[in-house]
Scaffold this motif. Structure first.
Motif, PDB file in Angstrom:
ATOM      1  N   THR A  87       0.830  -1.199   0.000  1.00 51.26           N
ATOM      2  CA  THR A  87       0.000   0.000   0.000  1.00 51.26           C
ATOM      3  C   THR A  87       0.867   1.253   0.000  1.00 51.26           C
ATOM      4  N   GLU A  88       0.334   2.316  -0.592  1.00 47.22           N
ATOM      5  CA  GLU A  88       1.104   3.555  -0.628  1.00 47.22           C
ATOM      6  C   GLU A  88       1.310   4.117   0.774  1.00 47.22           C
ATOM      7  N   SER A  92       4.846   5.242   2.477  1.00 39.14           N
ATOM      8  CA  SER A  92       4.990   6.615   2.949  1.00 39.14           C
ATOM      9  C   SER A  92       5.316   6.686   4.438  1.00 39.14           C
ATOM     10  N   ILE A 113       1.920  -0.931  -6.335  1.00 38.83           N
ATOM     11  CA  ILE A 113       1.445  -0.028  -5.295  1.00 38.83           C
ATOM     12  C   ILE A 113      -0.059  -0.223  -5.179  1.00 38.83           C
ATOM     13  N   ILE A 116      -4.121   2.682  -4.414  1.00 43.58           N
ATOM     14  CA  ILE A 116      -3.665   4.025  -4.766  1.00 43.58           C
ATOM     15  C   ILE A 116      -4.825   5.003  -4.628  1.00 43.58           C
ATOM     16  N   SER A 121       0.374   9.458   0.430  1.00 43.13           N
ATOM     17  CA  SER A 121       1.222  10.099  -0.559  1.00 43.13           C
ATOM     18  C   SER A 121       0.394  10.789  -1.634  1.00 43.13           C
ATOM     19  N   LEU A 126       4.782   9.381  -7.053  1.00 40.66           N
ATOM     20  CA  LEU A 126       4.921   8.056  -7.633  1.00 40.66           C
ATOM     21  C   LEU A 126       6.114   7.943  -8.562  1.00 40.66           C
ATOM     22  N   LEU A 134       0.307  -0.071 -10.655  1.00 36.49           N
ATOM     23  CA  LEU A 134      -0.449   0.467  -9.533  1.00 36.49           C
ATOM     24  C   LEU A 134      -1.863  -0.091  -9.584  1.00 36.49           C
TER      25      LEU A 134
END
Length: 232
Positions: A87-88, A92, A113, A116, A121, A126, A134
């Protein structure tokens, strides 16, 4: 004793107790073993792939990169076809996420990712993340009535950005013909959801691939985690 448990019913507890690391290791090892078998039975170009979810705690585990290397060494899978979905928000959170991703890239896994648009983030960040694809959260596929236009614009923007960066796009939550139409209209290349199949056991997945082998051979490879090409 409890029958089928959905992720929301145990993932949080597993994260809190640390069991998620052991569960994640089991899932990764089993996925790699099954993928190697499926690729032997069904040679395709591009090859079949499998995506494995990686929790934030597992991603930050000091032994995770070493585990990935060991799993790849033990299983003969095509480069980049064992994909890690991160996961983003996990990328982050805290420091060092970029260096972990770079180390994972060097092992030969693919990076996706996940979720999204729901993390911390921004899309602009990216470009600094070494991912191959993604995955767009299903909430952008079926926006509320009041935000239908805005949701469509946001979805199209994310797909366009991913393509500009040379990455693949997977949209999740496909359940109806209308969902397929929206995904195609947005330019998505791959999709996953109950429209294509319910979750399957390893043996049922093998039968599913065998049943669709001719179609996959002519239309391109399919992600055994449920992501299917929708462009053709």
């Amino acid at each position: 004793d409890r029958g089928l448990l959905l992720p929301d019913e145990f993932i949080g507890h597993a994260e809190e107790t640390g069991l998620i690391v052991s569960l994640g290791r089991f899932a990764l090892e089993r996925a790699a073993r099954d993928l190697a078998e499926w690729q032997r039975y069904f040679p395709l170009d591009p090859a079949l792939s499998v995506s494995v979810n990686v929790s934030r705690r597992q991603f930050r585990d000091a032994q995770f990169v070493q585990l990935v290397r060991a799993v790849l060494a033990e299983n003969d899978v095509q480069p980049g076809t064992l994909k890690l979905e991160i996961t983003e928000s996990a990328v982050s959170a805290g420091q060092g996420g970029g260096s972990i991703l770079s180390a994972l890239t060097s092992t030969g896994v693919g990076l996706v990712i996940d979720a999204i648009g729901t993390g911390l983030s921004t899309l602009g960040q990216l470009k600094d993340v070494p991912f191959d694809a993604l995955k767009i959260d299903k909430s952008f596929l079926s926006p509320s009535e009041t935000g239908a236009k805005e949701g469509s614009v946001i979805l199209g923007s994310m797909v366009a950005l991913a393509k500009e960066l040379g990455r693949d796009v997977v949209i999740e939550g496909i359940e109806t013909e209308e969902d397929v139409a929206r995904a195609k209209a947005a330019g998505c290349e791959f999709a996953q959801g109950f429209y294509y199949s319910v979750p399957l056991s390893a043996s049922d997945a093998l039968n599913f691939i065998a049943h669709h082998y001719g179609t996959i051979s002519s239309a391109g490879a399919q992600d055994a985690s449920g992501a299917s090409g929708i462009g053709g």
